[in-house]
Scaffold this active site. Structure first.
Site, PDB file in Angstrom:
ATOM      1  N   ARG A 259     -10.241 -11.451   1.941  1.00  0.00           N
ATOM      2  CA  ARG A 259     -11.098 -12.513   1.382  1.00  0.00           C
ATOM      3  C   ARG A 259     -10.406 -13.868   1.419  1.00  0.00           C
ATOM      4  O   ARG A 259     -11.064 -14.900   1.489  1.00  0.00           O
ATOM      5  CB  ARG A 259     -11.531 -12.122  -0.038  1.00  0.00           C
ATOM      6  CG  ARG A 259     -10.414 -11.999  -1.033  1.00  0.00           C
ATOM      7  CD  ARG A 259     -10.807 -11.200  -2.269  1.00  0.00           C
ATOM      8  NE  ARG A 259     -10.833  -9.758  -2.011  1.00  0.00           N
ATOM      9  CZ  ARG A 259     -11.184  -8.831  -2.903  1.00  0.00           C
ATOM     10  NH1 ARG A 259     -11.530  -9.185  -4.121  1.00  0.00           N
ATOM     11  NH2 ARG A 259     -11.179  -7.555  -2.594  1.00  0.00           N
TER      12      ARG A 259
ATOM     13  N   LYS B 234       0.849  -1.202   0.000  1.00  0.00           N
ATOM     14  CA  LYS B 234       0.000   0.000   0.000  1.00  0.00           C
ATOM     15  C   LYS B 234       0.881   1.247   0.000  1.00  0.00           C
ATOM     16  O   LYS B 234       1.946   1.241   0.622  1.00  0.00           O
ATOM     17  CB  LYS B 234      -0.848   0.027   1.289  1.00  0.00           C
ATOM     18  CG  LYS B 234      -2.017  -0.922   1.296  1.00  0.00           C
ATOM     19  CD  LYS B 234      -2.811  -0.765   2.590  1.00  0.00           C
ATOM     20  CE  LYS B 234      -3.933  -1.770   2.691  1.00  0.00           C
ATOM     21  NZ  LYS B 234      -4.980  -1.608   1.693  1.00  0.00           N
TER      22      LYS B 234
HETATM   23  N1  BES Z   1      -8.018  -3.659   4.364  1.00  0.00           N
HETATM   24  C1  BES Z   1      -8.217  -3.260   3.028  1.00  0.00           C
HETATM   25  C2  BES Z   1      -9.514  -2.497   2.797  1.00  0.00           C
HETATM   26  C3  BES Z   1      -9.657  -1.166   3.499  1.00  0.00           C
HETATM   27  C4  BES Z   1      -9.329   0.005   2.850  1.00  0.00           C
HETATM   28  C5  BES Z   1     -10.189  -1.101   4.753  1.00  0.00           C
HETATM   29  C6  BES Z   1      -9.498   1.207   3.476  1.00  0.00           C
HETATM   30  C7  BES Z   1     -10.362   0.115   5.410  1.00  0.00           C
HETATM   31  C8  BES Z   1     -10.023   1.280   4.761  1.00  0.00           C
HETATM   32  C9  BES Z   1      -8.245  -4.473   2.096  1.00  0.00           C
HETATM   33  O1  BES Z   1      -7.483  -5.554   2.500  1.00  0.00           O
HETATM   34  C10 BES Z   1      -7.726  -4.023   0.780  1.00  0.00           C
HETATM   35  O2  BES Z   1      -6.611  -3.610   0.722  1.00  0.00           O
HETATM   36  N2  BES Z   1      -8.559  -4.134  -0.251  1.00  0.00           N
HETATM   37  C11 BES Z   1      -8.174  -3.722  -1.562  1.00  0.00           C
HETATM   38  C12 BES Z   1      -8.735  -4.734  -2.527  1.00  0.00           C
HETATM   39  C13 BES Z   1      -8.219  -4.585  -3.913  1.00  0.00           C
HETATM   40  C14 BES Z   1      -6.759  -4.931  -3.987  1.00  0.00           C
HETATM   41  C15 BES Z   1      -9.006  -5.494  -4.825  1.00  0.00           C
HETATM   42  C16 BES Z   1      -8.764  -2.338  -1.827  1.00  0.00           C
HETATM   43  O3  BES Z   1      -9.878  -2.071  -1.401  1.00  0.00           O
HETATM   44  O4  BES Z   1      -8.077  -1.532  -2.440  1.00  0.00           O
HETATM   45 ZN    ZN Z   2      -5.467  -5.446   1.874  1.00  0.00          ZN
END
Ligand code: BES
Ligand code: ZN
Ligand code: ZN
Length: 479
Positions: free
Chosen positions: A332, A258
């Site tokens: 997931r 990230k």
């Molecule tokens: N933990 C994150 C989602 C999240 C984002 C929670 C902001 C709280 C605040 C999750 O694991 C994630 O990173 N999801 C990705 C999925 C994508 C790679 C398909 C996302 O939402 O960008």
């Molecule tokens: Zn994530």
């Protein structure tokens, strides 16, 4: 916070007190001076609902709980009143306050007290010296004919469960490892009389929980899989309600790292786990006669030498294969194994709760969670009604077949990301692959963690989900 029941105190008021009233008529028997009553009426005319009288060594607060609107709007406004008074009370450094209920039914009075208590939450474990400013308010002394002792003890339990859930989310990952999270569940289970079993890495390996193990590969800390069981002898159900909570104690994104600004709140990626532990604690501690199970897969998601890679194929607990195209879609992966594991219980319903997608958060922000359902129409409706009652609202997204196309893989059974569109839905479609029972998926990426205070919801972890689950399971008993 300490809650006590007291006898009426207003005959000779000598300490701080809050009066809940509905109209000016309710002011007459309160033992106030004529000037005070005139002042209150004048302020009320100016549309003030909370009026403060300063009697120098103590304060008197009048709260008008004659709110208009739908039941859920009304209760939420009253929670806000409770929170506002808590803030005044702390500013005045009052440690103990009397609350005398002159008007307002059971639900309104409970909402007021709930707002007071939830608004008094602080996370100051890491503040030292002068920076550590603890709220003075510690005790509520309640005089009310509309509340029973059971109501008060239930309120105490549920708010305590919310405090725990908030603490779990606010703890940084250096403390809240997967093992620590499972220890917290054990502590609450032994307090409430529920059974808590924790699978450690070896057991998880022997079960071949491939999704959980894949996400854990980049970590130096072991994963855990926690099972929280409340099965009272007088349970009204034979098949359990199963709650599954995402327990990613820190989400760096893994090798699909990230960017900095998106990572700094990712200690909150176990908020789903926190609401399952908190919710089941409240249900078991209150002795609700309902058979419920919590499943919490937990790990951090990091990019170390052995980390799982974009392009890898993972064999999951149920034997199906997943093409990993983004290691940041890790929630997931671990939830899928827990959802497959839930099949053995022949559940009445499974609800998972997770900070799963940025897409859910972008779609509706912190005002609500996103919900999706599979073969659970009537329970979904009931859960939404609970959501309105406790103001943990649910907005439904569709689960149309077409979205399933977006997670088809060329080389494995499915892939772990869809496209740029409909991210919250493709995540739910991924999870749907692992279920064979009535199911509800809740994405709390928006409301689980706040960047600034919002009424009785604090900065940081909100504990969202705890009151929702408690109210939903309680409604099963009264129906
Ligand atoms: N933990 C994150 C989602 C999240 C984002 C929670 C902001 C709280 C605040 C999750 O694991 C994630 O990173 N999801 C990705 C999925 C994508 C790679 C398909 C996302 O939402 O960008
Ligand atoms: Zn994530
Ligand atoms: Zn995550």
């Amino acid at each position: 916070m300490n809650i006590q029941r007291v006898e009426p105190v207003e005959k000779s008021i000598v300490e701080s007190i809050i009066f809940l009233v509905k109209s000016n008529k309710d002011l007459t028997p309160l033992g106030l001076s004529r000037e005070e009553i005139e002042y209150i009426k004048k302020e009320k005319k100016l549309k003030k609902d909370i009026i403060k009288l300063n009697r120098f060594s103590y304060r008197i607060y009048i709260a008008y709980v004659n709110v208009k609107g739908s039941l859920s709007k009304k209760l939420e406004t009253i929670r806000g009143f409770g929170n506002t008074i808590t803030r005044h009370v702390n500013k005045s450094e009052i440690e103990k306050i009397n609350i005398s209920v002159k008007a307002g039914d059971k639900n309104e009075t409970l909402a007021f007290l709930e707002g007071m208590i939830l608004g008094n939450y602080q996370f100051i474990k890491y503040k030292t010296g002068e920076n550590r400013k603890e709220n003075k308010l510690k005790t509520l002394c309640i005089d009310s004919d509309v509340l029973t002792d059971e109501d008060l003890s239930e309120l105490q339990i549920v708010t305590k469960a919310v405090y725990h859930a908030r603490d779990f989310v606010n703890e940084p990952d250096s403390f809240m490892t997967a093992t620590q999270l499972s220890n917290e569940a054990k502590k609450l289970g032994s307090d409430s009389g529920a059974k808590v079993e924790v699978f450690t890495k070896r057991k998880i390996e022997s079960l071949k929980m491939g999704g959980l193990l894949a996400v854990n590969r980049g970590s130096i800390d072991p994963p855990t899989f926690t099972i929280f069981i409340w099965k009272p002898e007088n349970a009204i159900n034979i098949r359990p309600y199963v709650f599954v909570g995402k327990g990613v104690v820190y989400d760096t994104g893994g090798l699909s790292l990230k960017p900095t600004g998106s990572m700094d709140t990712m200690k909150s990626d176990m908020a789903g786990a926190a609401s399952v532990i908190g919710g089941l604690y409240a249900i078991s501690k209150s002795n609700l006669p309902v058979y419920v199970i919590g499943l919490i897969p937990a790990t951090d998601n990091r990019p170390d030498g052995n980390a799982y890679t974009p392009g890898d194929v993972v064999t999951m607990y149920d034997g199906s294969t997943v093409e990993v195209l983004n290691t940041d879609a890790e929630g997931r992966m671990i939830l899928a194994d827990a959802l497959s594991y839930a099949k053995q219980y022949d559940p009445e319903l499974v609800i998972d709760i997770a900070t799963l997608t940025g897409a859910a958060s972008r779609a509706i922000g912190p005002q609500a969670m996103v919900g999706m359902k599979v073969n659970s129409d009537s329970d979904f409706k009931k859960l939404c009604e609970s959501g309105d009652r406790v103001h943990e609202r649910i907005v439904e997204f569709p689960m149309w077949e077409e979205y399933g196309e977006m997670i088809k893989s060329e080389i494995a059974d499915i892939k772990n990301i869809g496209g740029v569109d409909a991210g919250a839905i493709t995540a739910a479609k991924f999870l749907e692959h692992f279920i064979d029972y009535p199911y509800i998926h809740l994405d709390i990426a928006g409301p689980s963690f706040l960047s600034k205070v919002a009424g009785y919801r604090p900065f940081g972890g909100t504990g969202v989900g705890v009151r929702l689950f408690y109210d939903f399971i309680k409604s099963k008993v009264s129906n």
